[in-house]
Design a protein around this motif. Sequence first.
Motif: not given
Ligand SMILES: O=C(O)CCC(=O)C(=O)O
Length: 329
Positions: A189, A206, A208, A215, A263, A273, A275, A279
């Motif tokens: 991001y 959204h 999941d 995460l 979220h 950022r 992450s 999943f």
């Molecule tokens: O990047 C995040 O902290 C959340 C990512 C997220 O919600 C997703 O990829 O479904």
Amino acid sequence: MVQMTDTRLVSKQTAFEEIPFIDIAPLLDGSNPRKVSRQIGETCEKVGFFYIKNHGVSRALIDAMYAQTKSFFAMPFDKKNKMNVVNSGPTLRGYIPMYAENVDPENTRDFKECFDYGAHYDEVSPFFGANLMPPELPKFSDVCDAYHGAMLDLARKLISAIALSLDLPVDYFEKLQRKPITIQRLLHYPSQSGEISQKEIGIGAHTDYGFLTILFQDKVGGLQVRNRAGEWVSAPPVEDTFIVNIGDLVQTLTNDRYTSTMHRVINTSGVERYSIPFFIDLDFDATVETVATCISVSNPAKYTPYTCGQHKYSRFVASYTHLQAVEAV
Ligand SMILES: O=C(O)CCC(=O)C(=O)O
Ligand SMILES: [Fe+2]
């Protein structure tokens, strides 16, 4: 300078007790799985998100995956784009550029780029097959495999605790997860500045789609979770923890006793950022129907059963621009 013109984008800077911490050592070492399962069950009812500590995944592996993630996104666009998800056919893995996936397409364009991979399979079928990998990064593939393996093991432990929390046999979900759909995603991001509105944020609001998400987020922050009162609460990074949340499949399996929580991400920190969510769903053909312990005469099943693959694919069609083009033909 960042200006939130839309007050709906502001999150409460509340203490993160709102999202509980669960020490899962007694689950992993077998000393008290029921205690952990009770804590997970309570949290899934009230919040749908929780931090886990003492998760057993080595710091070295997380650091290595994080370093590879940064190296991946630092590559020139042309190199990343050679692995574009549109070239992966039904496997649906690879590089997803900015705006190519929008998880809340009615309201938001997602200001993020991703890379998705999973377990390797020689045979191609929806969500399964080979991974598209960057030849420029020699260690990437091995680190990805090791990280995905660690996440899968951890997820199976957490899922056994979820089964116990629902008064089901500890291995109840194993028959639905013999060859589960998994996606290991890397996310980048960029920071946003100027006027920020709901039209464009890191990832739109959204839930999941799957069973469970684990995460890792870096130190930057920006994840927000909507609590049961409808308020957005920050879920800040906390050293040596993962954030876990349940997805739509669990909501169906539990007849809404556990809900998949909304979220989103807004990165206005001034720095990039990264992450790394993992999943896990069920098997592609698994029927998603409410478990017996969540149904009673006064609480009949609310959901018509569906298959996991069907649900997942329909959510992909709604969010991946290249699939909309295919479906429209
Ligand atoms: O990047 C995040 O902290 C959340 C990512 C997220 O919600 C997703 O990829 O479904
Ligand atoms: Fe998500």
